[in-house]
Every structure is written in structure tokens, then in C-alpha cells.
Design a protein around this motif. Sequence first.
Motif, PDB file in Angstrom:
ATOM      1  N   GLN A  25      -2.577   9.524   0.135  1.00  0.00           N
ATOM      2  CA  GLN A  25      -3.398   8.199  -0.348  1.00  0.00           C
ATOM      3  C   GLN A  25      -4.669   8.208   0.028  1.00  0.00           C
ATOM      4  OE1 GLN A  25      -2.679   4.749  -1.080  1.00  0.00           O
ATOM      5  NE2 GLN A  25      -1.128   5.980  -2.496  1.00  0.00           N
ATOM      6  N   PHE A 188      -7.120  -8.323  -9.441  1.00  0.00           N
ATOM      7  CA  PHE A 188      -6.614  -7.106  -8.490  1.00  0.00           C
ATOM      8  C   PHE A 188      -5.619  -6.199  -9.958  1.00  0.00           C
ATOM      9  CE2 PHE A 188      -3.397  -4.452  -6.691  1.00  0.00           C
ATOM     10  CZ  PHE A 188      -4.235  -3.258  -5.543  1.00  0.00           C
ATOM     11  N   GLU A 189      -5.605  -6.097 -10.232  1.00  0.00           N
ATOM     12  CA  GLU A 189      -4.788  -5.384 -11.377  1.00  0.00           C
ATOM     13  C   GLU A 189      -5.713  -4.606 -11.943  1.00  0.00           C
ATOM     14  OE1 GLU A 189      -0.244  -4.995 -13.651  1.00  0.00           O
ATOM     15  OE2 GLU A 189      -1.591  -6.708 -14.392  1.00  0.00           O
ATOM     16  N   GLN A 192      -7.556  -2.374 -10.272  1.00  0.00           N
ATOM     17  CA  GLN A 192      -7.550  -1.191 -10.071  1.00  0.00           C
ATOM     18  C   GLN A 192      -6.858   0.266 -10.740  1.00  0.00           C
ATOM     19  OE1 GLN A 192      -3.882  -0.476  -6.511  1.00  0.00           O
ATOM     20  NE2 GLN A 192      -3.309  -1.157  -8.787  1.00  0.00           N
ATOM     21  N   THR A 193      -6.270  -1.095 -12.075  1.00  0.00           N
ATOM     22  CA  THR A 193      -6.395   0.330 -13.229  1.00  0.00           C
ATOM     23  C   THR A 193      -8.230   0.003 -13.386  1.00  0.00           C
ATOM     24  OG1 THR A 193      -4.485  -1.568 -12.843  1.00  0.00           O
ATOM     25  CG2 THR A 193      -5.639  -0.061 -15.417  1.00  0.00           C
ATOM     26  N   TYR A 297       0.452   7.871  -6.999  1.00  0.00           N
ATOM     27  CA  TYR A 297      -0.331   6.914  -6.992  1.00  0.00           C
ATOM     28  C   TYR A 297       0.443   5.645  -6.460  1.00  0.00           C
ATOM     29  CZ  TYR A 297      -3.785   3.400  -5.298  1.00  0.00           C
ATOM     30  OH  TYR A 297      -4.826   2.307  -5.585  1.00  0.00           O
ATOM     31  N   SER A 298       1.483   4.698  -7.259  1.00  0.00           N
ATOM     32  CA  SER A 298       2.008   3.810  -7.129  1.00  0.00           C
ATOM     33  C   SER A 298       3.508   3.906  -5.811  1.00  0.00           C
ATOM     34  CB  SER A 298       3.009   3.015  -8.000  1.00  0.00           C
ATOM     35  OG  SER A 298       1.431   2.987  -9.153  1.00  0.00           O
ATOM     36  N   ILE A 301       2.075   4.624  -1.987  1.00  0.00           N
ATOM     37  CA  ILE A 301       1.646   3.227  -1.695  1.00  0.00           C
ATOM     38  C   ILE A 301       3.027   2.822  -0.724  1.00  0.00           C
ATOM     39  CG2 ILE A 301       1.064   0.407  -2.069  1.00  0.00           C
ATOM     40  CD1 ILE A 301      -0.883   1.791  -3.852  1.00  0.00           C
ATOM     41  N   GLN A 331      -9.726   1.922   2.484  1.00  0.00           N
ATOM     42  CA  GLN A 331      -9.525   1.104   1.710  1.00  0.00           C
ATOM     43  C   GLN A 331     -10.945  -0.082   0.503  1.00  0.00           C
ATOM     44  OE1 GLN A 331      -6.384  -1.870   1.524  1.00  0.00           O
ATOM     45  NE2 GLN A 331      -5.824  -0.805  -0.817  1.00  0.00           N
ATOM     46  N   LEU A 351      -6.384  -7.162  -0.675  1.00  0.00           N
ATOM     47  CA  LEU A 351      -6.311  -5.964  -1.324  1.00  0.00           C
ATOM     48  C   LEU A 351      -4.616  -6.077  -0.490  1.00  0.00           C
ATOM     49  CD1 LEU A 351      -9.830  -3.844  -0.909  1.00  0.00           C
ATOM     50  CD2 LEU A 351      -8.557  -5.137  -3.047  1.00  0.00           C
ATOM     51  N   GLU A 355      -1.760  -5.134  -3.689  1.00  0.00           N
ATOM     52  CA  GLU A 355      -1.292  -3.758  -3.650  1.00  0.00           C
ATOM     53  C   GLU A 355       0.381  -3.540  -3.477  1.00  0.00           C
ATOM     54  OE1 GLU A 355      -2.922  -0.513  -1.939  1.00  0.00           O
ATOM     55  OE2 GLU A 355      -2.438  -1.059   0.261  1.00  0.00           O
ATOM     56  N   SER A 359       3.704  -2.619  -5.942  1.00  0.00           N
ATOM     57  CA  SER A 359       3.743  -1.294  -5.714  1.00  0.00           C
ATOM     58  C   SER A 359       5.468  -2.189  -5.854  1.00  0.00           C
ATOM     59  CB  SER A 359       4.109  -0.731  -4.597  1.00  0.00           C
ATOM     60  OG  SER A 359       3.730  -1.747  -3.077  1.00  0.00           O
TER      61      SER A 359
END
Length: 378
Positions: A25, A188-189, A192-193, A297-298, A301, A331, A351, A355, A359
Motif C-alpha cells: 500500500q 471519492f471514487e 481515486q480513479t 491495489y483494491s 486495501i 494516505q 478517506l 476506500e 473495497s
Amino acid sequence: MISLPEFNILTISILSSLGLLLLIQLYYLWVVFGRLALRKQRVQLNSNPDLPPVSVVICAHNEYLNLEKNLPEILAQDYPNFELVVVNDCSDDGSDELLMDMARADNRLKVINLTQNLNFFQGKKFPLSVGIKSAHHEHLLLTDADCRPVGKHWISSIMRRYVPGVEVVIGYSPYERRKGLLNLLIRFETLQTGMLYISRALAGKPYMGVGRNLSYLRTVFMRNKGFTSHYTVSSGDDDLFISQVAGKKNTVVEFGAEAQMVSRPKTTFESWVRQKRRHLSTGRYYKTGVKFFLGSYSATILLFYLAVAAAFWLLPFYFATAALMFRIISQFIVFHQAGKKLSDSYPLVLLPFAELFFSIFTPMLLVVNRFVKPEKWM
């Protein structure tokens, strides 16, 4: 006095897993996202005062209110030579009359009315292909009907990135800030994307853009035969196509504040889930390396939080506390800096919760998509 744990196979396994997941991470946060968050180098801009003519292309299906609101802002762009091509895809809400009235008032607006449903795959690719092939200019700039430019320099901010050798410019498109939990999740998405695909592009490995703010040359579209390689996939006009045509040498990103298009977010959880399922449906067509990059990554988490929970349960609290706080602080710093670069801030305290939600929620939607086909664009 700090007590040491009783080391056995189970505790050693938990500590090892916690440490490994933390390192993975931190790699994503500081190395991958750091390319964006810690970016300081200047970008190369086109110094030619005569920037190229542009065709802005929009596809719309029953978007009367959005067209009425947003097209005037696009037509008001401070750019000397551009046309606005709107493909009205079988709308039955009066969009055709609105567009024709606007076209009579401004000859830069070119309207294409699709009145028969010839789009057998019911996606955005057919009307978008019609719009691109009808465009007069070599440089294309794509967006959606529910998007509005931040200011009058959206087109020029994107076009100035076209220096010799550049064929694709990937932009960023945040969502409007509104009240409520759903808006916080959407934003948020999006952040992050954006951090994922922009950081990857900055590393010379672009894999997607967003159709709300994307530019490429018409010859690139024609040379690669448009969307034919993935035409039966309802989505993918931005991510699958960019993955196919974009590379280290021909692609740049532009995420300055003036180069952004602000999108109208979904207002109901049901409509957002439908949209998200459509977007996720293209994931299985990604290249193996991209799947591994995103999946790692996902997955790590969720696994990290599970390892933290196990450490709190079976080990002295300071192991889990130290790992959790180290990651959360990292983060906060990285997301804060990346948000500043993208002019898209997010409440830092939320955050970890956001996330963790994604996830768990995203894999659930992927499982649903395996058994129930998501709805089409229309």
C-alpha cells in the motif's frame, strides 16, 4: 512496560502479512500516486499562437435540460476556431427542436439527429462514431451533455498540450459537490480513479481516459478502425479505446483547473449503481497488466484492514495501531497533495471509510455482473 507477543506460526503469519500489505500500500501511495501528488516538473506546451481547429463532439439521448444549460457555456469558449458536433441519439424529449433552434442561432453548432435505432449494440459507440466521422477537424475533444467547462479556456487548455508527436490528451473531470452520502462516495471514487489513471499515464503506461474530458486525433480513430475491436461491449469508448491507442510517446495528461469539465453526479443510489455496473463491465477486457495493477491495489486495501483487525485481536495493540496510523497518515498526505494538483479536494477524515466501502462494494458488483448483465447506455 511494553509486552511482547508470544510468537507462534499464527502470530508470525499475521505480522508478516500485515507488514507485506503495508509495504504494498505504501508503494501505491508514495511511488504510484506520488507521480501525481509530488509532481513538480513543468509540462511542454504548444508555443504556436495559432492553435489547431477543434471539433467538440457530444452524444446525447434525452438530455434536453443538460443541453439547454451546458451547450451555451461550451459555445462561449474563448477559442478562435472550433465546431460543436452534437449527435442526438433517438431522443423523444424535444432535444431535436432545441438543438435546431440553437444551431440556427450559432453556425458553429452542427446537429446530427439519429431518428432510427440502428445501434444494434445499444451503447454510446455508434452515435459517437457517427459524430467523429462527421467532424470537420483533425483534433477531437469529447465530452458529455451533462458536463460544463470550469471556465472559458477549457478548449485552449487541452489543445496547448498538442506538441509534435502527441496524439492523445487525457483530461480530468470531477463531479459537482452536493450534500449527502452518495455525493461523497461518487467524489471519492472519481478522485481515486483519477489518481490511478493519471499516475499510470505519467509513468508512460496510459490505460484509460474519461469520455467526459478526452481528446485525440481523428486520424488515430480512423487508423485503429474506431471501436470495432470491442464494439460489442456497450461501454469502453474511453478506457478500452485509450488502452488500445495510447502509449508513452503519443499521450499526455492535462489536469489543470481550467482544463476540467465538471460533471453532474447521479442523485439516487439506484441510478449510480446502474452506472457503476456499466463501467465495471469493461474491466474484464483490460490487459492483464492493467488488471493486476488495479486488482492488487483494491485487494490489498481490504486485506490490509483484515490484517489490522486480526492484529488487534491476537497481538498487542501497538502493532496494529502503528501500521494503521502509518498508512492513514501517508494516505492523508498523498490524497491531499493529489487533490490539490487536480483541484478536487476531499474530506481527509472520510478517506479510510470511503476506500473500505469500495473495497467491499466493488467486488460485490463484479460478482453481480457475472450473473446479471448490466443495462446499456440508453
